[in-house]
Design a protein around this motif. Sequence first.
Motif, mmCIF file in Angstrom:
data_model
loop_
_atom_site.group_PDB
_atom_site.id
_atom_site.type_symbol
_atom_site.label_atom_id
_atom_site.label_comp_id
_atom_site.label_asym_id
_atom_site.label_seq_id
_atom_site.Cartn_x
_atom_site.Cartn_y
_atom_site.Cartn_z
ATOM 1 N N SER A 274 4.767 2.401 -3.166
ATOM 2 C CA SER A 274 5.356 1.639 -2.077
ATOM 3 C C SER A 274 5.811 0.263 -2.558
ATOM 4 O O SER A 274 6.861 -0.238 -2.148
ATOM 5 C CB SER A 274 4.362 1.581 -0.911
ATOM 6 O OG SER A 274 4.050 0.272 -0.580
ATOM 7 N N ILE A 275 5.052 -0.338 -3.475
ATOM 8 C CA ILE A 275 5.491 -1.613 -4.065
ATOM 9 C C ILE A 275 6.801 -1.405 -4.822
ATOM 10 O O ILE A 275 7.745 -2.191 -4.726
ATOM 11 C CB ILE A 275 4.411 -2.170 -5.004
ATOM 12 C CG1 ILE A 275 3.172 -2.585 -4.217
ATOM 13 C CG2 ILE A 275 4.960 -3.361 -5.796
ATOM 14 C CD1 ILE A 275 1.979 -2.965 -5.082
ATOM 15 N N MET B 32 5.798 -7.817 1.557
ATOM 16 C CA MET B 32 5.546 -6.724 0.607
ATOM 17 C C MET B 32 4.821 -5.574 1.289
ATOM 18 O O MET B 32 4.571 -5.567 2.480
ATOM 19 C CB MET B 32 4.697 -7.248 -0.558
ATOM 20 C CG MET B 32 5.440 -8.128 -1.527
ATOM 21 S SD MET B 32 6.778 -7.320 -2.404
ATOM 22 C CE MET B 32 5.933 -6.243 -3.460
ATOM 23 N N ALA B 33 4.406 -4.648 0.454
ATOM 24 C CA ALA B 33 3.899 -3.367 0.944
ATOM 25 C C ALA B 33 2.621 -3.502 1.762
ATOM 26 O O ALA B 33 1.895 -4.475 1.647
ATOM 27 C CB ALA B 33 3.620 -2.471 -0.249
ATOM 28 N N GLY B 34 2.359 -2.474 2.516
ATOM 29 C CA GLY B 34 1.207 -2.281 3.404
ATOM 30 C C GLY B 34 0.105 -3.311 3.275
ATOM 31 O O GLY B 34 -0.865 -3.133 2.540
ATOM 32 N N LYS B 35 0.218 -4.374 4.020
ATOM 33 C CA LYS B 35 -0.766 -5.455 3.868
ATOM 34 C C LYS B 35 -2.037 -5.140 4.633
ATOM 35 O O LYS B 35 -2.000 -4.727 5.787
ATOM 36 C CB LYS B 35 -0.189 -6.775 4.411
ATOM 37 C CG LYS B 35 0.967 -7.318 3.629
ATOM 38 C CD LYS B 35 0.581 -7.976 2.317
ATOM 39 C CE LYS B 35 0.292 -6.992 1.230
ATOM 40 N NZ LYS B 35 1.436 -6.335 0.702
ATOM 41 N N GLN C 113 14.529 -4.981 -2.657
ATOM 42 C CA GLN C 113 14.872 -6.395 -2.882
ATOM 43 C C GLN C 113 15.950 -6.558 -3.938
ATOM 44 O O GLN C 113 16.310 -7.685 -4.287
ATOM 45 C CB GLN C 113 13.621 -7.165 -3.313
ATOM 46 C CG GLN C 113 12.615 -7.337 -2.193
ATOM 47 C CD GLN C 113 11.290 -7.870 -2.699
ATOM 48 O OE1 GLN C 113 11.242 -8.649 -3.639
ATOM 49 N NE2 GLN C 113 10.209 -7.420 -2.088
ATOM 50 N N ASP D 33 -1.972 -6.765 -2.469
ATOM 51 C CA ASP D 33 -3.155 -6.250 -1.800
ATOM 52 C C ASP D 33 -4.227 -5.774 -2.785
ATOM 53 O O ASP D 33 -4.717 -4.655 -2.717
ATOM 54 C CB ASP D 33 -2.745 -5.107 -0.857
ATOM 55 C CG ASP D 33 -3.830 -4.847 0.180
ATOM 56 O OD1 ASP D 33 -4.620 -5.778 0.430
ATOM 57 O OD2 ASP D 33 -3.887 -3.731 0.689
ATOM 58 N N GLU E 104 -2.704 -11.387 -3.443
ATOM 59 C CA GLU E 104 -2.726 -10.915 -2.050
ATOM 60 C C GLU E 104 -1.464 -10.140 -1.713
ATOM 61 O O GLU E 104 -1.494 -9.190 -0.937
ATOM 62 C CB GLU E 104 -2.915 -12.101 -1.100
ATOM 63 C CG GLU E 104 -4.351 -12.598 -1.091
ATOM 64 C CD GLU E 104 -4.540 -13.839 -0.239
ATOM 65 O OE1 GLU E 104 -3.561 -14.299 0.392
ATOM 66 O OE2 GLU E 104 -5.674 -14.361 -0.209
ATOM 67 N N ASP E 105 -0.353 -10.541 -2.318
ATOM 68 C CA ASP E 105 0.917 -9.844 -2.077
ATOM 69 C C ASP E 105 0.818 -8.371 -2.414
ATOM 70 O O ASP E 105 1.430 -7.533 -1.756
ATOM 71 C CB ASP E 105 2.043 -10.470 -2.919
ATOM 72 C CG ASP E 105 2.625 -11.704 -2.234
ATOM 73 O OD1 ASP E 105 2.279 -11.920 -1.061
ATOM 74 O OD2 ASP E 105 3.387 -12.425 -2.885
ATOM 75 N N ASP F 77 9.631 -1.225 -2.482
ATOM 76 C CA ASP F 77 9.962 -2.563 -1.981
ATOM 77 C C ASP F 77 10.775 -3.354 -2.991
ATOM 78 O O ASP F 77 11.728 -4.050 -2.627
ATOM 79 C CB ASP F 77 8.673 -3.339 -1.667
ATOM 80 C CG ASP F 77 8.064 -2.884 -0.354
ATOM 81 O OD1 ASP F 77 8.760 -2.157 0.382
ATOM 82 O OD2 ASP F 77 6.905 -3.246 -0.085
#
Lengths: 332, 326, 505
Positions: free
Chosen positions: C438-439, A1-4, C446, C385, C382-383, C442
Amino acid sequence: MAGKSGRSINNIPESPIKKLIFGWEGILILVFVGVNIFCKWFSEYYNMFNLLRQMPVYLAEVFLMLVMAFILVMGEIDISVGSTVCLAATLACIISNAGAPFPLVILATLAVGTCCGLVNAFILTRFPELPPMIVTLSTQIIFRGIAEIVLGSGGSVSVANTAGFKAISGKIGSVPYILFLVVLLAVVAGIILGRSTFGRKVYAIGTNRLAARYSGVAVEKIRFIIYTLMGTAAGLCALFMVASSYGANTTTGTGFEMDAIAMAVFGGISSTGGKGNMIGGFISAFIIVCLRIGLGQRNVNGQVILLIIGVLLIAAVALPNIFGSLRKAVKK
Amino acid sequence: MKLKKLTGSREFLLFIIVIAMFAIVSIINPAFFSFKAVTDMLRNNAVTLVMALGMLGVMLVGGIDISITSTLALSGMAIGMLLKYGHIQSTLLCFLITMGIGTVCGALVGLLISRAGVPPIIASMGFMYIYRAMGYLISHGGEWASAAALGSFKNFGTDKLLGLSKVIWVIIACYVIFFIVMKWTRIGRQVYAVGSNAEAAEVSGIKVKNIKLMVHTVMGLLAGLAGSLQVAVYASAMPNMAQGGEMDVIAACVIGGVSMSGGRGSVVGALLGALIMAMIPKALPLLHIDALWQNMIKGVMILAVVVINVILQRIANRNALARREM
Amino acid sequence: MPESQYVLELKGITKIFPGVKALNRVQFQLRPGEVHALMGENGAGKSTFIKVITGVHKAEEGEMYLYGQKVDFKGPRDAQAAGIAAVYQHATSYPDLTVAENIFMGHEIIKHGIIQWRAMNEEANKLLKRMNADFSATAEMGTLSVAEQQIVEIAKALSTNAKIIILDEPTASLTKRESEELYRIVDQLREEGVSVIFISHRFEDMYRLASRVTVFRDSQYIGTYNVDEITNADLIKAMVGREISDLFPKPEVKIGKEMLKVEGLSRTGFFKDASFTVHAGEILGFTGLVGAGRTEVIESVCGITKPDAGRVYLEGKEIHVRKPKDAMDLGIVLLPEDRQKEGLLMSWGLGRNVTLPIMGKYAKGGLNDEKKEREISKQLLEDVDTKAVDIFQPASSLSGGNQQKVVVAKALGQEMKVVIMDEPTKGVDVGAKAEIYSIMGDLAKQGYAIILISSEMPEILGMADRIVVMCNGRITGVLDRGEATQEKILDLAMEKGSTTKGGAA
């Protein structure tokens, strides 16, 4: 996923036992011990044998608390249960006197209670904008009103054939059946409220009904089930009420709704919803039962016992809030 | 425009119902259509009528108080015992004592709700137990004060002033004062403001906590006053008097259109609601319905009122939506 | 103003809440008769600052001068008496009372202790007339539209003879036309010599109204600028502390098969005859003025409300959604508009929030598997953030942007086919916005079908493949990414021809 950012989020919980001991439940256990020490000192008759012997009458109300806890956690209230007990007890006597076999009497009593619960459930879910307080206030008047009509001008009825009721107030050794039933149902209710997905949804409803709905919780379905079960619990309570007095009258069950609410609230189940658990409710129920028996043994007036319960209840809800605001004031 | 507003109001609808009930009962049984029958009805329901005003205030701020009949019993029992054992004789003093006790009782409930943040139903439930028990305790565990013990005080229930029972004068005075205060004074409007939006009230400088404390204190005061009225009208005092009567008071307010969530309701509505509650038990025997049916009919009526109200509201909303053009 | 060139001046204001410094030595000057914009990201301290001025909060440090005189407000009443009035973000009105009462609450016209209703109604009507309002002072507040209530709030401020009026995000829930009306009123106030402090997120408001702008960031004062001298980019930089490059990372995604198709969906009073489709990998923008019916259409698709007519197809098959759970089971997931009321249970831990819709899937015999719950929620949080310490902290402890990420995590846990985001960046600061975009990108990559409801033009233009424009309950047009411009969208979103407002008022 996005910018970790690779941030890690902790997911190790605090010990639940620690939480219980240092939480309200811990205080309740201390109160429970204190009440027993007090009763022992206060009454020479206060012992295990007498406690078990006198318990059944008081335990019947605990059935109500078990479901009332769910209703309070939802942030709602049902003040019709005392009347439901009255109606169910009345009809239990009448059905029994009509010659019905005892198993049928049991079923019928539970059915009457359930039907009363269904009425509440139906109105409250069909018109969710109505406050439960008002709806159950009116059904409180209606259910007892029906019992009054059924009982007629005499205002009371007694059971002719007491065999069945005697049987359910029996004992194993010196432990009455009802205690087993209360503990069993409390464990079941406690697991449902605390551990099951159903219970979690009940908390969600009590915390934020709208968000719960948006999260796919079938709010009205759950409310329907709980209000219906509240009626069933009242039927069960009615059965044991009749078993303890072999009759019913227009005042049977008066104030039971308040007792059930008091037990739950004293146990830390907030009436504003979303808070509390069955352990607290269960301990507080036994605190109240022991107190009643102990004081009753020395012929302390029932009203005085209510006074003590009232003070305990108010202390239980007010003190945490007062300490909370004091702590805030000190911090400032 | 003004007429339309009046006829569309809930109070008007209730007024029609009261008149209709009165008319029907009078036609079936002309005995009801008499000055005496009406004043008797008012006198016998003085307690509910007076306490409905206090409950209006409490419900306007979104609260509820179920301790009121315990307060009534405590204060009524207090003067009952004082009279019985000859500590006091003065009727005026009796009223002052009950109102004083009531005020303290109400203030305690109000403090618990406004300062300790306890939900009103729980706070008043606790005090319902406590005050009722205190009533028992001061009665030495269940003594009564019978008519003979009450001395001249019981005459207040039967005495007349300008041809009208003194009890009714008390009711009228309460309603007039409340009507003026709620409609034409700042404090009255602040009660509405708190019930309508407590947060906004706080921001505009209204002391929300004090308003809540005040309505409960006034409720207690009126419950105390009702204690005197109860003892005078029924010429006896006993510790279990008026038990359960708080539900009648709440029901009167609900029928009168007082909202449970606060902000809505009026003195006129409370009056009409209390009158409807008072007329039901009067009307039933005249209509040859057994008095046993009384409670059930009351309950069904309350339920019907609130349910019909919701249905009407839904229809009104739907119509408003349908009118919206797209 | 002989002593000072400022009507209001604040110096070195510090306000501390338990655990946080909400304001750190900030300053502010207001000139007579100016409209002064106050800007900054969410949580920059603007609202706290306003509450210090109006006496709701008491500052720990700092001084406040009114017309050069030092003042010290003990409460809101002092500020009101000094001629300062605030119109808050959320209408602080009394829905059950009349307009006149709302205006005069706290300073009723009273003679011998008796409220003078007639005088109050007349006075209120005068104020309303001054603002061209077309409703009466005796109308019940609750029956008015948001814009009309806003007017009443301003009338309330005027009725206290306020010389300084503070508007806290007044345009946030207004339509374009209602905003214009508000601009006109603010202009009029300025001409009458009233000083206005204007808080807004919209640059448009600032350019249209303000002569100067003060920026706060992270509880600190950054600077005060003349509006005609500062560029958009500089202002963003001042607010965010860095330049936002590539705010809209729209990925190039091959549009797949048709996922959701809606035909002739209608709900009386809310929307009529809505038809649209969304494909796999596509971001479908839904825009229009507030109240155009965007959210309502989507909520009907998701089973929140019941439509009166119309059909909905998922992957070609007709579906019947009766309650939110039906939609979720089918893979239509809604991220609701109001995070705090609809999206999250604010007092619950993050973990429980995230797993609420999905706990039934891994439950054993109806019992919750808490170990699994902790694992799943940690992973999901966490995915996206989330800036959180642990999964047990309440959602209310997070900032708006991070709360939105939790809402996203909650959706990601479900088996999604169609993701619907309703105003996902509303009230979110610029930094977190970029992360949410950004999510979104993404998710499109997908292969999820995405519907983005938004009032923010740049967001819609930057992220959507196609744009559905609604107006007054109807879909007035669908624009492709290539052809869409701000003007075209506005044209479709405005009520063309019919200028009647409808019976809602």
